[in-house]
Design an enzyme around this catalytic site. Structure first.
Site, mmCIF file in Angstrom:
data_model
loop_
_atom_site.group_PDB
_atom_site.id
_atom_site.type_symbol
_atom_site.label_atom_id
_atom_site.label_comp_id
_atom_site.label_asym_id
_atom_site.label_seq_id
_atom_site.Cartn_x
_atom_site.Cartn_y
_atom_site.Cartn_z
ATOM 1 N N ILE A 1 0.837 -1.208 0.000
ATOM 2 C CA ILE A 1 0.000 0.000 0.000
ATOM 3 C C ILE A 1 0.875 1.263 0.000
ATOM 4 O O ILE A 1 0.590 2.230 -0.725
ATOM 5 C CB ILE A 1 -0.932 0.005 1.244
ATOM 6 C CG1 ILE A 1 -1.891 -1.192 1.207
ATOM 7 C CG2 ILE A 1 -1.709 1.312 1.346
ATOM 8 C CD1 ILE A 1 -2.694 -1.412 2.498
ATOM 9 N N ASP B 1 14.504 2.399 10.474
ATOM 10 C CA ASP B 1 13.754 1.359 11.193
ATOM 11 C C ASP B 1 12.916 2.067 12.252
ATOM 12 O O ASP B 1 13.450 2.722 13.152
ATOM 13 C CB ASP B 1 14.752 0.384 11.845
ATOM 14 C CG ASP B 1 14.043 -0.772 12.535
ATOM 15 O OD1 ASP B 1 12.843 -0.632 12.891
ATOM 16 O OD2 ASP B 1 14.690 -1.814 12.735
ATOM 17 N N PRO C 1 2.180 -8.064 -0.323
ATOM 18 C CA PRO C 1 3.000 -9.162 0.235
ATOM 19 C C PRO C 1 2.580 -9.540 1.653
ATOM 20 O O PRO C 1 2.743 -10.692 2.067
ATOM 21 C CB PRO C 1 4.420 -8.569 0.233
ATOM 22 C CG PRO C 1 4.401 -7.554 -0.861
ATOM 23 C CD PRO C 1 3.011 -6.987 -0.885
ATOM 24 N N TYR D 1 -2.134 -8.303 16.211
ATOM 25 C CA TYR D 1 -2.368 -7.325 15.141
ATOM 26 C C TYR D 1 -3.623 -6.499 15.414
ATOM 27 O O TYR D 1 -3.603 -5.262 15.349
ATOM 28 C CB TYR D 1 -2.495 -8.078 13.816
ATOM 29 C CG TYR D 1 -2.702 -7.209 12.604
ATOM 30 C CD1 TYR D 1 -1.639 -6.516 12.039
ATOM 31 C CD2 TYR D 1 -3.963 -7.087 12.005
ATOM 32 C CE1 TYR D 1 -1.819 -5.723 10.915
ATOM 33 C CE2 TYR D 1 -4.149 -6.304 10.881
ATOM 34 C CZ TYR D 1 -3.077 -5.623 10.336
ATOM 35 O OH TYR D 1 -3.265 -4.832 9.232
ATOM 36 N N ASN E 1 2.095 4.445 7.716
ATOM 37 C CA ASN E 1 1.518 3.237 7.114
ATOM 38 C C ASN E 1 2.270 1.954 7.468
ATOM 39 O O ASN E 1 1.704 0.868 7.400
ATOM 40 C CB ASN E 1 1.509 3.470 5.584
ATOM 41 C CG ASN E 1 1.424 2.198 4.789
ATOM 42 O OD1 ASN E 1 0.361 1.595 4.677
ATOM 43 N ND2 ASN E 1 2.555 1.756 4.237
ATOM 44 N N ARG F 1 12.770 -0.179 6.194
ATOM 45 C CA ARG F 1 14.141 -0.618 6.513
ATOM 46 C C ARG F 1 14.926 -0.941 5.246
ATOM 47 O O ARG F 1 16.120 -0.705 5.189
ATOM 48 C CB ARG F 1 14.085 -1.855 7.412
ATOM 49 C CG ARG F 1 13.583 -1.585 8.807
ATOM 50 C CD ARG F 1 13.185 -2.848 9.496
ATOM 51 N NE ARG F 1 12.204 -3.588 8.703
ATOM 52 C CZ ARG F 1 11.709 -4.772 9.001
ATOM 53 N NH1 ARG F 1 12.115 -5.393 10.078
ATOM 54 N NH2 ARG F 1 10.808 -5.348 8.236
HETATM 55 N N1 LIG Z 1 -2.758 -5.708 3.130
HETATM 56 C C1 LIG Z 1 -3.896 -5.623 3.823
HETATM 57 O O1 LIG Z 1 -4.863 -6.391 3.596
HETATM 58 C C2 LIG Z 1 -4.055 -4.575 4.884
HETATM 59 C C3 LIG Z 1 -5.350 -4.360 5.386
HETATM 60 C C4 LIG Z 1 -5.528 -3.395 6.380
HETATM 61 C C5 LIG Z 1 -4.442 -2.655 6.831
HETATM 62 N N2 LIG Z 1 -3.201 -2.898 6.312
HETATM 63 C C6 LIG Z 1 -2.093 -2.102 6.836
HETATM 64 O O2 LIG Z 1 -1.528 -1.362 5.780
HETATM 65 C C7 LIG Z 1 -0.150 -1.113 6.072
HETATM 66 C C8 LIG Z 1 0.692 -1.530 4.890
HETATM 67 O O3 LIG Z 1 0.510 -2.921 4.719
HETATM 68 P P1 LIG Z 1 0.864 -3.698 3.380
HETATM 69 O O4 LIG Z 1 -0.196 -4.707 3.208
HETATM 70 O O5 LIG Z 1 1.173 -2.761 2.273
HETATM 71 O O6 LIG Z 1 2.147 -4.495 3.879
HETATM 72 P P2 LIG Z 1 3.617 -4.696 3.255
HETATM 73 O O7 LIG Z 1 3.569 -4.749 1.781
HETATM 74 O O8 LIG Z 1 4.188 -5.846 4.008
HETATM 75 O O9 LIG Z 1 4.358 -3.350 3.707
HETATM 76 C C9 LIG Z 1 4.725 -3.110 5.016
HETATM 77 C C10 LIG Z 1 5.719 -1.978 5.009
HETATM 78 O O10 LIG Z 1 6.121 -1.689 6.361
HETATM 79 C C11 LIG Z 1 7.540 -1.611 6.395
HETATM 80 N N3 LIG Z 1 8.051 -1.962 7.711
HETATM 81 C C12 LIG Z 1 7.862 -3.121 8.399
HETATM 82 N N4 LIG Z 1 8.549 -3.089 9.548
HETATM 83 C C13 LIG Z 1 9.183 -1.887 9.599
HETATM 84 C C14 LIG Z 1 10.055 -1.266 10.523
HETATM 85 N N5 LIG Z 1 10.444 -1.875 11.659
HETATM 86 N N6 LIG Z 1 10.523 -0.023 10.244
HETATM 87 C C15 LIG Z 1 10.157 0.608 9.105
HETATM 88 N N7 LIG Z 1 9.342 0.074 8.196
HETATM 89 C C16 LIG Z 1 8.862 -1.161 8.439
HETATM 90 C C17 LIG Z 1 7.991 -2.614 5.321
HETATM 91 O O11 LIG Z 1 9.286 -2.355 4.838
HETATM 92 P P3 LIG Z 1 10.638 -3.074 5.348
HETATM 93 O O12 LIG Z 1 10.294 -4.511 5.578
HETATM 94 O O13 LIG Z 1 11.591 -2.817 4.267
HETATM 95 O O14 LIG Z 1 11.011 -2.357 6.599
HETATM 96 C C18 LIG Z 1 6.977 -2.304 4.234
HETATM 97 O O15 LIG Z 1 7.377 -1.181 3.492
HETATM 98 C C19 LIG Z 1 0.156 -1.884 7.354
HETATM 99 O O16 LIG Z 1 0.079 -1.031 8.456
HETATM 100 C C20 LIG Z 1 -0.951 -2.907 7.414
HETATM 101 O O17 LIG Z 1 -1.211 -3.345 8.727
HETATM 102 C C21 LIG Z 1 -2.982 -3.824 5.354
#
Ligand SMILES: NC(=O)c1ccc[n+]([C@@H]2O[C@H](COP(=O)([O-])OP(=O)(O)OC[C@H]3O[C@@H](n4cnc5c(N)ncnc54)[C@H](OP(=O)(O)O)[C@@H]3O)[C@@H](O)[C@H]2O)c1
Length: 263
Positions: free
Chosen positions: A22, A66, A194, A158, A93, A42
């Site tokens: 996202i 981080d 992912p 979560y 996010n 990160r």
């Molecule tokens: N996908 C869904 O269905 C969904 C639904 C509702 C809400 N959300 C929320 O939307 C947001 C984005 O999710 P996504 O689905 O796009 O997940 P994603 O593709 O796994 O992205 C997560 C992001 O967070 C970063 N991140 C994780 N740990 C971190 C840390 N310690 N420091 C800095 N950055 C960090 C990751 O980058 P690095 O690993 O490189 O650090 C990555 O850029 C999240 O908050 C998730 O809970 C997602």
């Protein structure tokens, strides 16, 4: 000063968790609207690839940090503002989902979830709200989840973290109003990213990361507190959780297949 939605001329946009899913899609969307967008995560290599691959309107700039390192986050915000100007819009996010199994729970996974989703967001807020309040302008949107509405199996870490983020955003919405700073919360349903790869749940009404980015970008141009989508899913879920607990939790147990006896 009444809070208002920020425009690209008000400063740069900062999107955490911008290396995938996202966050990456939203960064591209905001850049397309003319924003200079700083993306953080990160993985410096992934951020650089996204920044270098962007063409067209706006700019995307990589700044790795981080979020579990609060001092690193403060330094990052200082460095971003020194190099690119004030952060007008921040979309907090970054987040992780770790499945918690009640039969064999991992304290480490609870802690990791709270460290990134809650403390990481708090670290960003500690760096941002004093600066934005002093400037009497700014916009912060915190990414929670529809999981925040009520209980879901395997989501005790979560879901708790995401429910806490809604409360955090609501408190700040009230407090920041008199400083001219807009605070919003984003509660998406399922988005194809992912993060969903290891999630074995049924995922009704799942939308692409690009559709999510479009909905979020549109919500960011409004002043409403909650940006939620897809509404046919999130509103139905809200309606279920408005029922007495006995009914709503029983319904969710059935719908998610957790009504079968354990082996
Ligand atoms: N996908 C869904 O269905 C969904 C639904 C509702 C809400 N959300 C929320 O939307 C947001 C984005 O999710 P996504 O689905 O796009 O997940 P994603 O593709 O796994 O992205 C997560 C992001 O967070 C970063 N991140 C994780 N740990 C971190 C840390 N310690 N420091 C800095 N950055 C960090 C990751 O980058 P690095 O690993 O490189 O650090 C990555 O850029 C999240 O908050 C998730 O809970 C997602």
């Amino acid at each position: 000063m009444t809070p208002r939605a920020m425009k690209p001329s008000d400063g740069v946009a900062w999107v955490t968790g911008g290396s995938s899913g996202i966050g990456a899609a939203l960064a591209k969307r905001l850049a397309g609207q003319g924003w200079t967008v700083v993306i953080s995560a990160r993985s410096a290599d992934k951020l650089e690839t996204i920044a270098a691959g962007h063409s067209g309107k706006g700019h995307i700039i990589a700044h790795a940090v981080d979020l579990t390192d609060a001092k690193g986050v403060e330094d990052a915000v200082k460095a971003i503002e020194a190099a690119h100007g004030p952060i007008g819009l921040a979309v907090l996010n970054a987040g992780i989902y770790l499945s918690i199994n009640a039969e064999n729970p991992s304290f480490e996974d609870y802690k990791k979830t709270f460290d990134v989703n809650l403390s990481g967001t708090a670290a960003c807020l500690c760096a941002l709200t004093p600066r934005m309040s002093a400037r009497r302008t700014g916009q912060i949107a915190i990414v929670s989840s529809a999981t925040s509405f009520g209980g879901m199996p395997t989501s005790s870490a979560y879901g708790a973290s995401k429910a806490a983020l809604v409360n955090m955003a609501a408190c700040l919405r009230i407090e920041l109003h008199r400083y001219g700073v807009l605070c919003q919360v984003i509660t998406p349903g399922f988005v194809e990213t992912p993060a969903q790869d290891d999630n074995a749940f049924p995922k009704p009404f799942m939308v692409s990361a690009e559709t999510a980015a479009k909905r979020i970008a549109s919500g960011l141009r409004s002043k409403r507190f909650e940006i939620t989508f897809p509404r046919r899913f999130t509103w139905a879920l809200k309606a279920i959780y408005a029922l007495p607990y006995g009914w709503s939790l029983g319904l969710v147990r059935k719908q998610t297949g957790w009504d079968k006896p354990a082996n």
